[in-house]
Design a protein around this motif. Structure first.
Motif, mmCIF file in Angstrom:
data_model
loop_
_atom_site.group_PDB
_atom_site.id
_atom_site.type_symbol
_atom_site.label_atom_id
_atom_site.label_comp_id
_atom_site.label_asym_id
_atom_site.label_seq_id
_atom_site.Cartn_x
_atom_site.Cartn_y
_atom_site.Cartn_z
ATOM 1 N N SER A 20 0.840 -1.193 0.000
ATOM 2 C CA SER A 20 0.000 0.000 0.000
ATOM 3 C C SER A 20 0.877 1.245 0.000
ATOM 4 O O SER A 20 1.820 1.349 0.795
ATOM 5 C CB SER A 20 -0.908 0.001 1.243
ATOM 6 O OG SER A 20 -1.607 1.222 1.345
ATOM 7 N N PHE A 21 0.577 2.181 -0.900
ATOM 8 C CA PHE A 21 1.253 3.473 -0.946
ATOM 9 C C PHE A 21 0.205 4.563 -0.701
ATOM 10 O O PHE A 21 -0.822 4.592 -1.380
ATOM 11 C CB PHE A 21 1.919 3.735 -2.294
ATOM 12 C CG PHE A 21 2.860 2.649 -2.741
ATOM 13 C CD1 PHE A 21 3.644 1.965 -1.836
ATOM 14 C CD2 PHE A 21 2.962 2.323 -4.081
ATOM 15 C CE1 PHE A 21 4.510 0.969 -2.243
ATOM 16 C CE2 PHE A 21 3.824 1.323 -4.507
ATOM 17 C CZ PHE A 21 4.599 0.648 -3.591
ATOM 18 N N ASN A 39 4.523 4.170 3.077
ATOM 19 C CA ASN A 39 4.583 2.860 2.423
ATOM 20 C C ASN A 39 4.397 1.764 3.471
ATOM 21 O O ASN A 39 5.062 1.780 4.514
ATOM 22 C CB ASN A 39 5.933 2.647 1.731
ATOM 23 C CG ASN A 39 6.014 3.345 0.398
ATOM 24 O OD1 ASN A 39 5.316 4.319 0.165
ATOM 25 N ND2 ASN A 39 6.899 2.868 -0.467
ATOM 26 N N LEU A 40 3.521 0.812 3.153
ATOM 27 C CA LEU A 40 3.312 -0.333 4.025
ATOM 28 C C LEU A 40 3.344 -1.587 3.166
ATOM 29 O O LEU A 40 2.551 -1.723 2.234
ATOM 30 C CB LEU A 40 1.967 -0.221 4.746
ATOM 31 C CG LEU A 40 1.623 -1.377 5.701
ATOM 32 C CD1 LEU A 40 2.590 -1.392 6.877
ATOM 33 C CD2 LEU A 40 0.183 -1.264 6.177
ATOM 34 N N GLU A 41 4.266 -2.475 3.462
ATOM 35 C CA GLU A 41 4.407 -3.703 2.683
ATOM 36 C C GLU A 41 4.663 -4.885 3.609
ATOM 37 O O GLU A 41 5.468 -4.794 4.527
ATOM 38 C CB GLU A 41 5.567 -3.596 1.682
ATOM 39 C CG GLU A 41 5.458 -2.418 0.724
ATOM 40 C CD GLU A 41 6.455 -2.514 -0.423
ATOM 41 O OE1 GLU A 41 6.752 -3.647 -0.847
ATOM 42 O OE2 GLU A 41 6.935 -1.462 -0.870
ATOM 43 N N HIS A 42 3.949 -5.964 3.346
ATOM 44 C CA HIS A 42 4.234 -7.219 4.047
ATOM 45 C C HIS A 42 4.517 -8.283 2.999
ATOM 46 O O HIS A 42 3.740 -8.480 2.072
ATOM 47 C CB HIS A 42 3.056 -7.655 4.927
ATOM 48 C CG HIS A 42 3.403 -8.849 5.770
ATOM 49 N ND1 HIS A 42 3.278 -10.149 5.314
ATOM 50 C CD2 HIS A 42 3.902 -8.944 7.028
ATOM 51 C CE1 HIS A 42 3.674 -10.985 6.253
ATOM 52 N NE2 HIS A 42 4.053 -10.288 7.304
ATOM 53 N N TYR A 43 5.646 -8.956 3.140
ATOM 54 C CA TYR A 43 6.098 -9.921 2.140
ATOM 55 C C TYR A 43 6.475 -11.222 2.832
ATOM 56 O O TYR A 43 7.159 -11.215 3.861
ATOM 57 C CB TYR A 43 7.306 -9.363 1.384
ATOM 58 C CG TYR A 43 7.713 -10.154 0.168
ATOM 59 C CD1 TYR A 43 7.029 -10.007 -1.034
ATOM 60 C CD2 TYR A 43 8.798 -11.028 0.212
ATOM 61 C CE1 TYR A 43 7.412 -10.718 -2.163
ATOM 62 C CE2 TYR A 43 9.186 -11.742 -0.917
ATOM 63 C CZ TYR A 43 8.483 -11.577 -2.096
ATOM 64 O OH TYR A 43 8.867 -12.285 -3.206
ATOM 65 N N ASP A 44 6.007 -12.324 2.263
ATOM 66 C CA ASP A 44 6.330 -13.633 2.813
ATOM 67 C C ASP A 44 6.532 -14.610 1.654
ATOM 68 O O ASP A 44 5.914 -14.466 0.596
ATOM 69 C CB ASP A 44 5.204 -14.124 3.720
ATOM 70 C CG ASP A 44 5.635 -15.316 4.568
ATOM 71 O OD1 ASP A 44 6.833 -15.640 4.578
ATOM 72 O OD2 ASP A 44 4.762 -15.913 5.226
ATOM 73 N N VAL A 64 11.951 -11.399 4.875
ATOM 74 C CA VAL A 64 10.501 -11.407 4.743
ATOM 75 C C VAL A 64 9.915 -10.844 6.030
ATOM 76 O O VAL A 64 10.460 -11.026 7.115
ATOM 77 C CB VAL A 64 9.958 -12.831 4.470
ATOM 78 C CG1 VAL A 64 10.449 -13.348 3.136
ATOM 79 C CG2 VAL A 64 10.361 -13.795 5.581
ATOM 80 N N GLY A 65 8.801 -10.107 5.892
ATOM 81 C CA GLY A 65 8.185 -9.475 7.047
ATOM 82 C C GLY A 65 7.524 -8.169 6.655
ATOM 83 O O GLY A 65 7.179 -7.940 5.492
ATOM 84 N N LEU A 66 7.341 -7.279 7.639
ATOM 85 C CA LEU A 66 6.625 -6.018 7.454
ATOM 86 C C LEU A 66 7.608 -4.869 7.294
ATOM 87 O O LEU A 66 8.527 -4.711 8.098
ATOM 88 C CB LEU A 66 5.712 -5.760 8.652
ATOM 89 C CG LEU A 66 4.865 -4.485 8.577
ATOM 90 C CD1 LEU A 66 3.788 -4.620 7.502
ATOM 91 C CD2 LEU A 66 4.225 -4.193 9.932
ATOM 92 N N ALA A 67 7.396 -4.059 6.259
ATOM 93 C CA ALA A 67 8.178 -2.843 6.047
ATOM 94 C C ALA A 67 7.233 -1.653 6.118
ATOM 95 O O ALA A 67 6.267 -1.569 5.354
ATOM 96 C CB ALA A 67 8.890 -2.882 4.696
ATOM 97 N N SER A 68 7.475 -0.756 7.041
ATOM 98 C CA SER A 68 6.620 0.410 7.256
ATOM 99 C C SER A 68 7.483 1.663 7.240
ATOM 100 O O SER A 68 8.382 1.815 8.079
ATOM 101 C CB SER A 68 5.882 0.276 8.593
ATOM 102 O OG SER A 68 5.124 1.429 8.879
#
Length: 206
Positions: A20-21, A39-44, A64-68
């Motif tokens: 999400s941007f 910016n909110l990104e969660h990647y696995d 891998v994980g949450l980037a805020s």
């Protein structure tokens, strides 16, 4: 990861992600906007090859994980048409800080510059020039590393064929309308990725 990865390093895997941007901007003057970007990104990676590079070099390093991340953004838009511009600029520059205080699993900074210029050419022809650049510092996760390739950055390479903390690309295309909504485009592009700015070498560019 890197600008010289061999093609036989290919592995099958299945990712799951959310991205999400959010931009909140104020118009300073016609065509110029300044504001905040989040910016909110969660990647696995939910399936991968046992004993492969992903398992040994990526997943085990907590990529891998949450980037805020929160930061500032500047937009400069003077295009005469959003969807089919024939003249003007579209430039977007932003700088983000990803921190534990924002709920991020990773701590890093990210700067990106998306620069586009549209020039009218012969009759209704258009010359479009595009440069997209990413510069990351710190613990940048796999999904946010600069992904060379795809439909926008260095066409002809699979998206993410080369990845690293820093990416520089430049491409130009010549657009010729043929009939109705059909046109033809000729393009050329150049780009590369690197872990540090000093690692960019002219002879390595793709």
């Amino acid at each position: 990861i890197g600008n010289n990865t061999p093609s036989d390093n290919e592995e099958d895997f299945k990712p799951r992600w959310f991205r999400s941007f959010t931009n909140i901007q104020k118009r300073i003057k016609p065509g110029l906007y300044v504001g905040l970007r989040y910016n909110l990104e969660h990647y696995d990676i939910i399936e991968y090859e046992s004993g492969g590079l992903l398992q040994n070099q990526v997943i085990d390093k907590a990529s891998v994980g949450l980037a805020s991340g929160l930061g500032i953004i500047l937009n400069h838009d003077t295009r005469n048409n959003i969807y089919f511009p024939t003249k003007g600029f579209y430039n977007q520059v932003y700088a983000l800080a990803f921190k534990k205080t924002f709920g991020s699993d990773f701590a890093f900074n990210l700067f990106a510059a998306d620069l586009r210029l549209y020039l009218p050419a012969y009759k209704t022809h258009v010359l479009a020039i595009h440069s997209f650049n990413i510069f990351g510092e710190g613990d940048v996760p796999l999904n946010i590393l600069g992904p060379l390739g795809g439909g926008y950055y260095a066409r002809g390479f699979y998206l993410g064929r080369y990845r690293d903390k820093k990416m520089m690309t430049m491409q130009a295309e010549y657009r010729v309308p043929l009939f109705w909504r059909i046109g033809a485009v000729a393009f050329v592009g150049v780009g590369d990725v690197a872990g540090r700015m000093t690692d960019f070498k002219a002879g390595n560019f793709k």
